[in-house]
Design an enzyme around this catalytic site. Sequence first.
Site, PDB file in Angstrom:
ATOM      1  N   THR A 195      41.615  37.871  37.915  1.00 24.96           N
ATOM      2  CA  THR A 195      40.853  38.804  37.255  1.00 24.96           C
ATOM      3  C   THR A 195      40.645  40.470  37.765  1.00 24.96           C
ATOM      4  O   THR A 195      40.218  41.678  37.388  1.00 24.96           O
ATOM      5  CB  THR A 195      38.654  38.494  37.733  1.00 24.96           C
ATOM      6  N   CYS A 196      40.921  40.280  38.807  1.00 22.52           N
ATOM      7  CA  CYS A 196      41.454  41.299  40.052  1.00 22.52           C
ATOM      8  C   CYS A 196      42.233  42.036  39.418  1.00 22.52           C
ATOM      9  O   CYS A 196      42.347  43.203  38.698  1.00 22.52           O
ATOM     10  CB  CYS A 196      42.090  41.224  41.112  1.00 22.52           C
TER      11      CYS A 196
END
Length: 159
Positions: A48-49
């Site tokens: 996600t990052c």
Amino acid sequence: MTISVGDRIPTITLTKVTAEGPNQVSSDEFFKGRKVALVAVPGAFTPTCSARHLPGFVDKADEIKAKGVDEIAFTSVNDAFVMGAWGKASNADGITMLADGNAEFAKAVGLTFDGSKFGMGERSQRYSMLVNDGVVEQLNVEAPGAFEVSSAEHLLSEI
């Protein structure tokens, strides 16, 4: 205790990634006299990052800065070399990478979680905050596993 709106950022040494290499910087010095959008993530290069969080701030950097933000910074419980490589791989030239290798900053603001079951150890929670001259003006902490209130779009809507 978790940091709150109106609180001063604690005095901690972070490692700022520069073209010349890692550079130790005091949080007092880093936040002094300016407005900083600080974003914390559980880990550089994590799904996600890397796929959503950092790219959103890269895409919206000019809009965020046009609203009076002097600097956008990302921090994670990673070393400076990993943070530097992540910034380069993500074309995040306009974003400052701050390594919190020992989770000292994350602990000081009270925003850690135990990622041991994923082999990650103690990590920073996902959040964004707007810091003005060392004082927290906005704080957007995500629920575990969520990615909503710490996004570039959400922060931009609140400035």
